[in-house]
Design a protein around this motif. Structure first.
Motif, PDB file in Angstrom:
ATOM      1  N   LEU A   1       1.037  -1.048   0.019  1.00 52.85           N
ATOM      2  CA  LEU A   1       0.007   0.322   0.042  1.00 52.85           C
ATOM      3  C   LEU A   1       0.894   1.042  -0.444  1.00 52.85           C
ATOM      4  CD1 LEU A   1      -2.961  -0.466   2.297  1.00 52.85           C
ATOM      5  CD2 LEU A   1      -2.396  -0.914   0.541  1.00 52.85           C
ATOM      6  N   TYR A   2       1.727   1.098   0.942  1.00 53.69           N
ATOM      7  CA  TYR A   2       3.294   1.888   1.136  1.00 53.69           C
ATOM      8  C   TYR A   2       3.585   2.724  -0.869  1.00 53.69           C
ATOM      9  CZ  TYR A   2       6.841   4.690   2.631  1.00 53.69           C
ATOM     10  OH  TYR A   2       7.986   6.225   2.833  1.00 53.69           O
ATOM     11  N   ILE A   3       3.856   1.596  -1.374  1.00 56.25           N
ATOM     12  CA  ILE A   3       4.444   1.937  -2.532  1.00 56.25           C
ATOM     13  C   ILE A   3       3.816   2.633  -3.183  1.00 56.25           C
ATOM     14  CG2 ILE A   3       5.754   1.005  -4.381  1.00 56.25           C
ATOM     15  CD1 ILE A   3       7.059  -0.913  -2.098  1.00 56.25           C
ATOM     16  N   VAL A   4       2.546   1.841  -3.512  1.00 54.25           N
ATOM     17  CA  VAL A   4       1.590   1.630  -4.842  1.00 54.25           C
ATOM     18  C   VAL A   4       0.724   3.171  -4.414  1.00 54.25           C
ATOM     19  CG1 VAL A   4      -0.777   1.157  -5.361  1.00 54.25           C
ATOM     20  CG2 VAL A   4       1.084  -0.204  -5.360  1.00 54.25           C
ATOM     21  N   ILE A   5       0.677   3.499  -3.129  1.00 54.93           N
ATOM     22  CA  ILE A   5       0.026   5.394  -3.221  1.00 54.93           C
ATOM     23  C   ILE A   5       0.969   6.322  -2.826  1.00 54.93           C
ATOM     24  CG2 ILE A   5      -0.970   6.036  -1.351  1.00 54.93           C
ATOM     25  CD1 ILE A   5      -2.950   3.846  -0.087  1.00 54.93           C
TER      26      ILE A   5
ATOM     27  N   MET B   1       0.726  11.988  -9.776  1.00 54.38           N
ATOM     28  CA  MET B   1      -0.451  13.120  -9.416  1.00 54.38           C
ATOM     29  C   MET B   1       0.465  14.950  -9.132  1.00 54.38           C
ATOM     30  SD  MET B   1      -3.638  10.613  -7.804  1.00 54.38           S
ATOM     31  CE  MET B   1      -4.230  12.281  -8.715  1.00 54.38           C
ATOM     32  N   LEU B   2       1.347  15.121  -8.393  1.00 56.10           N
ATOM     33  CA  LEU B   2       1.238  15.950  -7.423  1.00 56.10           C
ATOM     34  C   LEU B   2       2.321  16.463  -8.050  1.00 56.10           C
ATOM     35  CD1 LEU B   2       1.641  15.579  -3.576  1.00 56.10           C
ATOM     36  CD2 LEU B   2      -0.023  16.959  -4.555  1.00 56.10           C
ATOM     37  N   ALA B   3       3.746  15.937  -8.980  1.00 49.84           N
ATOM     38  CA  ALA B   3       4.457  16.125 -10.113  1.00 49.84           C
ATOM     39  C   ALA B   3       3.651  17.236 -11.168  1.00 49.84           C
ATOM     40  CB  ALA B   3       4.916  14.675 -10.180  1.00 49.84           C
ATOM     41  N   ILE B   4       2.097  15.370 -11.661  1.00 44.80           N
ATOM     42  CA  ILE B   4       1.826  15.779 -13.635  1.00 44.80           C
ATOM     43  C   ILE B   4       1.250  17.509 -12.739  1.00 44.80           C
ATOM     44  CG2 ILE B   4       0.356  15.550 -14.517  1.00 44.80           C
ATOM     45  CD1 ILE B   4       0.765  12.639 -14.659  1.00 44.80           C
ATOM     46  N   PHE B   5       0.674  17.815 -11.980  1.00 43.27           N
ATOM     47  CA  PHE B   5      -0.318  18.855 -11.348  1.00 43.27           C
ATOM     48  C   PHE B   5       1.102  20.687 -11.397  1.00 43.27           C
ATOM     49  CE2 PHE B   5      -1.289  22.130  -7.932  1.00 43.27           C
ATOM     50  CZ  PHE B   5      -2.213  22.369  -8.446  1.00 43.27           C
ATOM     51  N   LEU B   6       2.025  20.078 -10.746  1.00 46.48           N
ATOM     52  CA  LEU B   6       2.860  21.443 -10.406  1.00 46.48           C
ATOM     53  C   LEU B   6       3.483  21.364 -11.683  1.00 46.48           C
ATOM     54  CD1 LEU B   6       4.366  20.808  -6.863  1.00 46.48           C
ATOM     55  CD2 LEU B   6       2.870  21.988  -7.437  1.00 46.48           C
TER      56      LEU B   6
ATOM     57  N   GLN C   1       4.249  11.308   4.834  1.00 39.57           N
ATOM     58  CA  GLN C   1       5.051  12.007   5.061  1.00 39.57           C
ATOM     59  C   GLN C   1       6.397  11.790   3.755  1.00 39.57           C
ATOM     60  OE1 GLN C   1       7.913  10.821   8.595  1.00 39.57           O
ATOM     61  NE2 GLN C   1       9.819  12.107   7.505  1.00 39.57           N
ATOM     62  N   THR C   2       6.662  10.858   2.513  1.00 42.57           N
ATOM     63  CA  THR C   2       6.975  10.622   1.650  1.00 42.57           C
ATOM     64  C   THR C   2       6.547  10.997   0.456  1.00 42.57           C
ATOM     65  OG1 THR C   2       7.405   8.599   2.914  1.00 42.57           O
ATOM     66  CG2 THR C   2       8.180   8.616   0.631  1.00 42.57           C
ATOM     67  N   SER C   3       5.111  11.147   0.533  1.00 41.75           N
ATOM     68  CA  SER C   3       4.140  11.153  -0.860  1.00 41.75           C
ATOM     69  C   SER C   3       5.231  12.736  -1.315  1.00 41.75           C
ATOM     70  CB  SER C   3       3.135  11.571  -0.929  1.00 41.75           C
ATOM     71  OG  SER C   3       2.488  10.316  -0.468  1.00 41.75           O
ATOM     72  N   GLY C   4       5.753  13.592  -0.492  1.00 40.99           N
ATOM     73  CA  GLY C   4       6.052  15.377  -1.337  1.00 40.99           C
ATOM     74  C   GLY C   4       7.473  14.861  -1.941  1.00 40.99           C
ATOM     75  N   PHE C   5       8.023  13.185  -1.193  1.00 42.15           N
ATOM     76  CA  PHE C   5       9.816  13.141  -1.994  1.00 42.15           C
ATOM     77  C   PHE C   5       9.635  13.057  -3.138  1.00 42.15           C
ATOM     78  CE2 PHE C   5      13.333  10.082  -2.021  1.00 42.15           C
ATOM     79  CZ  PHE C   5      14.199  11.503  -2.232  1.00 42.15           C
ATOM     80  N   VAL C   6       8.780  11.482  -3.445  1.00 40.17           N
ATOM     81  CA  VAL C   6       8.122  11.078  -4.571  1.00 40.17           C
ATOM     82  C   VAL C   6       8.101  11.781  -5.605  1.00 40.17           C
ATOM     83  CG1 VAL C   6       6.831   9.296  -5.635  1.00 40.17           C
ATOM     84  CG2 VAL C   6       7.446   8.482  -3.369  1.00 40.17           C
TER      85      VAL C   6
ATOM     86  N   ALA D   1       8.530  14.965  -5.849  1.00 35.42           N
ATOM     87  CA  ALA D   1       9.873  16.024  -6.112  1.00 35.42           C
ATOM     88  C   ALA D   1      10.885  14.741  -7.360  1.00 35.42           C
ATOM     89  CB  ALA D   1      10.674  15.828  -5.040  1.00 35.42           C
ATOM     90  N   MET D   2      10.953  13.586  -7.420  1.00 37.76           N
ATOM     91  CA  MET D   2      11.591  12.089  -8.159  1.00 37.76           C
ATOM     92  C   MET D   2      10.792  12.973  -9.257  1.00 37.76           C
ATOM     93  SD  MET D   2      12.259   9.193  -5.777  1.00 37.76           S
ATOM     94  CE  MET D   2      12.977   8.877  -7.029  1.00 37.76           C
ATOM     95  N   PHE D   3       9.806  12.818  -9.557  1.00 36.01           N
ATOM     96  CA  PHE D   3       8.764  12.274 -10.554  1.00 36.01           C
ATOM     97  C   PHE D   3       9.356  13.881 -11.725  1.00 36.01           C
ATOM     98  CE2 PHE D   3       6.684   8.954  -9.126  1.00 36.01           C
ATOM     99  CZ  PHE D   3       7.172   7.969 -10.021  1.00 36.01           C
ATOM    100  N   LEU D   4       8.679  15.120 -10.812  1.00 32.75           N
ATOM    101  CA  LEU D   4       8.666  16.212 -11.335  1.00 32.75           C
ATOM    102  C   LEU D   4      10.331  17.345 -11.909  1.00 32.75           C
ATOM    103  CD1 LEU D   4       7.985  19.262 -11.320  1.00 32.75           C
ATOM    104  CD2 LEU D   4       8.001  20.054  -9.258  1.00 32.75           C
ATOM    105  N   ALA D   5      11.587  15.877 -11.606  1.00 41.01           N
ATOM    106  CA  ALA D   5      12.374  16.381 -11.966  1.00 41.01           C
ATOM    107  C   ALA D   5      12.497  15.831 -13.533  1.00 41.01           C
ATOM    108  CB  ALA D   5      13.534  15.456 -11.126  1.00 41.01           C
ATOM    109  N   GLY D   6      11.738  14.040 -13.166  1.00 33.68           N
ATOM    110  CA  GLY D   6      12.032  13.605 -14.238  1.00 33.68           C
ATOM    111  C   GLY D   6      10.901  14.363 -15.205  1.00 33.68           C
ATOM    112  N   LEU D   7       9.855  14.617 -15.343  1.00 34.05           N
ATOM    113  CA  LEU D   7       9.021  15.708 -16.443  1.00 34.05           C
ATOM    114  C   LEU D   7      10.176  16.734 -16.755  1.00 34.05           C
ATOM    115  CD1 LEU D   7       5.408  15.388 -14.207  1.00 34.05           C
ATOM    116  CD2 LEU D   7       6.315  14.173 -16.195  1.00 34.05           C
ATOM    117  N   ARG D   8      10.296  17.211 -15.649  1.00 35.78           N
ATOM    118  CA  ARG D   8      11.036  18.648 -16.776  1.00 35.78           C
ATOM    119  C   ARG D   8      12.790  18.504 -17.735  1.00 35.78           C
ATOM    120  NH1 ARG D   8       9.407  22.780 -12.407  1.00 35.78           N
ATOM    121  NH2 ARG D   8       7.014  22.348 -12.990  1.00 35.78           N
TER     122      ARG D   8
END
Length: 302
Positions: free
Chosen positions: A88-92, A99-104, A177-182, A184-191
């Motif tokens: 659950l932790y990994i998937v969620i 979703m947050l990365a795509i939004f930003l 706690q960890t979703s924001g860190f993930v 940031a990883m996806f946002l860096a990939g998108l950029r």
């Protein structure tokens, strides 16, 4: 001639000093890592084959501790909880982070404010997160009590006291706690994706859904892999969050391998069994990390 020789000697000395200075500076750190990380890993593996109880013992017993470990019902409870928590932790975290990365990534106004807000929980220790969520979820002082004070007397949220639901409170706190860190990883990939590829797809008539499904998400494969490895590692070694939030309870309802290892090593004075569980955790992490490192090195060679 003497002056020339002296100049060459001085140059050679400076060159050697420049070559050796980084090694000299880094050698204490390298030595500390070798002793206090890899040395103690080897020592733990050795203890798992000994008759160690409250203190280390060097009476060799072979795989006896591993046999005892796999005959303990609480160990199976810890493994079952780890399976629920980790999946659950990994998937969620992955879904919310993406979703947050795509939004930003839509270049929205206020991105500079939202990004630190999403990342802020990762700056906290898991002890702080666990304590805060313990207060928030406690029926006597947290969310349920607040709803009752507001007049919603029928509201009930007692997961933290329910042995069947308590493990999900750990998932909630860890995801927060960890979703924001993930993200940031996806946002860096998108950029890092070439805009020319996206513009070409849009010119060809690709919808936003197809653009992300067929182009963007496949190009984020390295970010997905990195997120999976990091989240798996955090899930397997989760200890402080569980201790602060539920203490492993009610009963053994939220026991994880890390809390099991600590309990058997320091509370139940079965250091050999605790060391055996630590070795199992190490092997699990290695089973995740080694293929990842192999894939990364292979990709770099190619």
């Amino acid at each position: 001639m003497t002056a020339t020789t002296g100049h060459h000697a001085e140059t050679d000395f400076r060159t050697r000093l420049q070559d050796w200075l980084p090694k000299i500076v880094l050698s204490p750190s390298v030595a500390a890592v070798l002793v206090f990380v890899y040395g103690f890993i080897i020592y733990t593996v050795y203890l798992s084959f000994t008759n160690s109880k409250m203190l280390p013992s060097y009476d060799w017993v072979g795989f006896e501790n591993y046999v005892k470990l796999w005959n303990l019902p609480v160990w199976y409870t810890a493994l079952a909880n780890l399976a629920i928590f980790a999946s659950l932790y990994i998937v969620i975290c992955t879904v919310i982070g993406l979703m947050l990365a795509i939004f930003l990534d839509q270049k929205i106004r206020g991105e500079g404010v939202l990004r630190p807000i999403y990342l802020y929980p990762m700056a906290l220790s898991f002890i702080v997160t666990g304590t805060a969520w313990k207060w928030f979820l406690d029926p006597g002082i947290g969310l349920e009590n607040t709803m009752h004070l507001w007049g919603w007397e029928s509201f009930s949220f007692t997961w933290i006291k329910d042995k069947d639901m308590a493990i999900y409170t750990i998932v909630i706190a860890a995801v927060w706690q960890t979703s924001g860190f993930v993200m940031a990883m996806f946002l860096a990939g998108l950029r890092g994706i070439d805009n020319e590829i996206l513009k070409a797809a849009q010119i060809d008539g690709a919808s936003n859904w197809n653009l992300y499904r067929r182009i963007v998400i496949p190009l984020l494969r390295p970010a997905f892999l990195s997120a999976f490895v990091i989240l798996s590692h955090l899930a397997i070694k989760s200890y402080d969050l569980v201790i602060a939030l539920t203490g492993g309870g009610p009963g053994t309802a939220t026991q994880l391998p890390a809390t099991f290892m600590y309990s058997y090593t320091f509370t139940r004075k079965s250091m050999g069994i605790g060391a055996a569980s630590a070795v199992i955790m190490l092997m699990t992490i290695a089973a995740i990390m080694i293929p990842y490192l192999y894939a990364e090195l292979k990709e770099k060679r190619e």
